[in-house]
Design an enzyme around this catalytic site. Structure first.
Site, mmCIF file in Angstrom:
data_model
loop_
_atom_site.group_PDB
_atom_site.id
_atom_site.type_symbol
_atom_site.label_atom_id
_atom_site.label_comp_id
_atom_site.label_asym_id
_atom_site.label_seq_id
_atom_site.Cartn_x
_atom_site.Cartn_y
_atom_site.Cartn_z
ATOM 1 N NE ARG A 84 25.136 -40.978 -18.049
ATOM 2 C CZ ARG A 84 25.319 -39.470 -18.535
ATOM 3 N NH1 ARG A 84 26.641 -38.741 -18.233
ATOM 4 N NH2 ARG A 84 24.463 -39.027 -19.446
ATOM 5 C CG HIS A 85 27.999 -47.012 -22.280
ATOM 6 N ND1 HIS A 85 28.257 -46.648 -23.556
ATOM 7 C CD2 HIS A 85 28.938 -46.370 -21.405
ATOM 8 C CE1 HIS A 85 29.506 -45.881 -23.641
ATOM 9 N NE2 HIS A 85 29.886 -45.693 -22.529
ATOM 10 C CB SER A 94 25.054 -53.051 -2.293
ATOM 11 O OG SER A 94 24.842 -52.173 -1.464
ATOM 12 N NE ARG A 169 26.834 -45.921 0.686
ATOM 13 C CZ ARG A 169 25.947 -46.248 -0.343
ATOM 14 N NH1 ARG A 169 26.524 -47.320 -1.305
ATOM 15 N NH2 ARG A 169 24.846 -46.083 -0.565
ATOM 16 N NE ARG A 196 32.204 -44.373 -21.994
ATOM 17 C CZ ARG A 196 32.014 -43.192 -21.701
ATOM 18 N NH1 ARG A 196 33.165 -42.176 -21.430
ATOM 19 N NH2 ARG A 196 30.918 -42.855 -21.116
HETATM 20 C C1 LIG Z 1 34.568 -39.124 -24.513
HETATM 21 C C2 LIG Z 1 33.214 -38.879 -23.752
HETATM 22 C C3 LIG Z 1 33.080 -37.714 -23.267
HETATM 23 C C4 LIG Z 1 31.856 -37.686 -22.497
HETATM 24 N N1 LIG Z 1 31.359 -36.752 -21.736
HETATM 25 C C5 LIG Z 1 30.347 -36.324 -21.030
HETATM 26 C C6 LIG Z 1 30.093 -35.375 -20.288
HETATM 27 O O1 LIG Z 1 30.686 -34.362 -20.223
HETATM 28 N N2 LIG Z 1 28.914 -35.335 -19.548
HETATM 29 C C7 LIG Z 1 27.995 -36.350 -19.756
HETATM 30 O O2 LIG Z 1 26.972 -36.215 -19.091
HETATM 31 N N3 LIG Z 1 28.261 -37.528 -20.268
HETATM 32 C C8 LIG Z 1 29.304 -37.579 -21.077
HETATM 33 N N4 LIG Z 1 29.651 -38.622 -21.854
HETATM 34 C C9 LIG Z 1 28.675 -39.621 -21.757
HETATM 35 C C10 LIG Z 1 27.750 -39.704 -23.154
HETATM 36 O O3 LIG Z 1 27.043 -38.680 -23.244
HETATM 37 C C11 LIG Z 1 26.950 -41.121 -23.151
HETATM 38 O O4 LIG Z 1 26.069 -40.920 -22.239
HETATM 39 C C12 LIG Z 1 27.671 -42.186 -23.217
HETATM 40 O O5 LIG Z 1 28.655 -42.301 -24.148
HETATM 41 C C13 LIG Z 1 26.626 -43.345 -23.389
HETATM 42 O O6 LIG Z 1 26.298 -43.512 -24.792
HETATM 43 P P1 LIG Z 1 25.042 -44.028 -25.502
HETATM 44 O O7 LIG Z 1 23.750 -43.039 -24.758
HETATM 45 O O8 LIG Z 1 25.182 -44.127 -26.841
HETATM 46 O O9 LIG Z 1 24.822 -45.313 -24.959
HETATM 47 P P2 LIG Z 1 23.415 -46.095 -24.262
HETATM 48 O O10 LIG Z 1 22.828 -45.553 -23.171
HETATM 49 O O11 LIG Z 1 23.891 -47.580 -24.059
HETATM 50 O O12 LIG Z 1 22.457 -45.982 -25.380
HETATM 51 C C14 LIG Z 1 22.932 -46.714 -26.675
HETATM 52 C C15 LIG Z 1 21.905 -46.154 -27.661
HETATM 53 O O13 LIG Z 1 20.582 -46.327 -27.331
HETATM 54 C C16 LIG Z 1 19.743 -45.237 -27.894
HETATM 55 N N5 LIG Z 1 19.214 -44.723 -26.627
HETATM 56 C C17 LIG Z 1 19.517 -44.971 -25.206
HETATM 57 N N6 LIG Z 1 18.506 -44.221 -24.360
HETATM 58 C C18 LIG Z 1 18.190 -43.271 -25.175
HETATM 59 C C19 LIG Z 1 17.158 -42.331 -24.719
HETATM 60 N N7 LIG Z 1 16.675 -42.033 -23.810
HETATM 61 N N8 LIG Z 1 16.583 -41.551 -25.815
HETATM 62 C C20 LIG Z 1 17.070 -41.634 -27.485
HETATM 63 N N9 LIG Z 1 17.994 -42.652 -27.597
HETATM 64 C C21 LIG Z 1 18.428 -43.615 -26.711
HETATM 65 C C22 LIG Z 1 20.774 -44.327 -28.488
HETATM 66 O O14 LIG Z 1 20.664 -44.439 -29.968
HETATM 67 C C23 LIG Z 1 21.991 -44.643 -28.105
HETATM 68 O O15 LIG Z 1 23.188 -44.458 -28.793
HETATM 69 C C24 LIG Z 1 30.788 -38.928 -22.440
HETATM 70 C C25 LIG Z 1 31.060 -40.030 -23.236
HETATM 71 C C26 LIG Z 1 32.350 -40.088 -24.129
HETATM 72 C C27 LIG Z 1 32.665 -41.598 -24.592
#
Ligand SMILES: Cc1cc2nc3c(=O)[nH]c(=O)nc-3n(C[C@H](O)[C@H](O)[C@H](O)COP(=O)(O)OP(=O)(O)OC[C@H]3O[C@@H](n4cnc5c(N)ncnc54)[C@H](O)[C@@H]3O)c2cc1C
Length: 237
Positions: A84-85, A94, A169, A196
């Protein structure tokens, strides 16, 4: 820095790094061209003052001038969270090309019990509100292992019969270990660790984040100190 073991079969390992606390200072001094002038002492601080100023005032781009590539072996469900990051770069092995090893994460009884029976405000980490006994936890882990074994039998059967690996798989559980490389700059790693290493994150990915933290601390010790100080301030508020 060697391989850091995580969970029962996983690890985090530094592949390569670039930049340093010093190169962050050099990048920040582009306008004056003065470069890195040296660290000082407690009585007579040197460039640690500029590093702290940049960090505390969120002048973040110089912290993009360093970073690390790591190799990670983790269960697929951890990768689901990790990927998700979006601003990290990934390459994952793969299972379409090579068969997966029969390695699945088996949580310890302690992990299952503590997770279920500890009062927490984190709803995602809670059980059903009733105490989980050691016997029930052990029974569940036993059934889990039996399911892993059955999944492997079906997977291996498919491979042996000639079912394409990309389909064979399908029974593999999300507890199955996979491997990837992840690459990010320092700013990005600190954002990952902020989310995290936090208590709200699932324990398993927190274990991986702590290992990544060790690698970052080793390569960028002064920035790491500022990061941990900031976290202490935030958590004491
Ligand atoms: C405790 C916890 C619980 C969570 N629970 C859930 C859940 O229930 N369901 C779920 O789906 N996810 C969940 N997540 C995932 C969360 O929503 C984020 O997707 C994840 O933490 C990645 O964070 P990020 O988007 O900041 O990181 P990155 O994707 O690495 O992005 C880094 C930064 O870049 C910018 N950025 C990146 N892409 C975009 C974009 N498209 N638009 C605007 N700005 C952008 C933002 O400033 C972002 O903070 C959870 C995360 C945590 C830590």
């Amino acid at each position: 820095m060697g391989r850091i073991h995580v969970l029962d079969e996983g690890y985090v390992e530094l592949v390569e790094g670039w930049g340093s606390d010093e190169s962050i200072i050099e990048a920040a001094r582009m306008s004056t061209g003065k470069g890195f002038n040296g660290w000082g002492t407690e009585e007579k601080p040197g460039d640690e003052k500029l590093l702290a100023f940049l960090y505390n005032n969120k002048h973040a781009t110089p912290f993009e001038m360093g970073g690390v590539v790591i190799e990670v072996k983790a269960p697929i469900f951890v990768f689901r969270e990790w990927h998700r990051h979006r601003t990290q770069s990934y390459n994952e092995m793969s299972a379409r090309y090579i068969p997966l090893l029969d390695e699945n994460y088996v949580p310890s009884l302690e992990r299952v019990m503590v997770g279920a029976n500890t009062a927490t405000s984190n709803k995602q980490a809670q059980g059903n509100g009733k105490p989980l006994t050691a016997e029930d936890a052990a029974q569940w882990v036993y059934e889990l292992q039996a399911l892993y074994d059955q999944a492997q039998i079906v997977y291996q059967l498919g491979i042996n019969l000639g079912v394409p690996k990309e389909l064979a798989r399908l029974p593999v559980p999300v507890a199955r270990y996979s491997r990837m490389r992840a690459c990010a700059n320092l700013r990005n790693w600190l954002a990952f660790l902020t989310l995290r290493q936090a208590p709200a994150a699932q324990w398993e990915i927190r274990e991986y984040a702590n290992a990544v933290g060790e690698i970052i601390a080793d390569r960028f010790p002064r920035t790491w100190e500022l990061f941990t100080k900031e976290k202490q301030v935030v958590s004491s508020k």
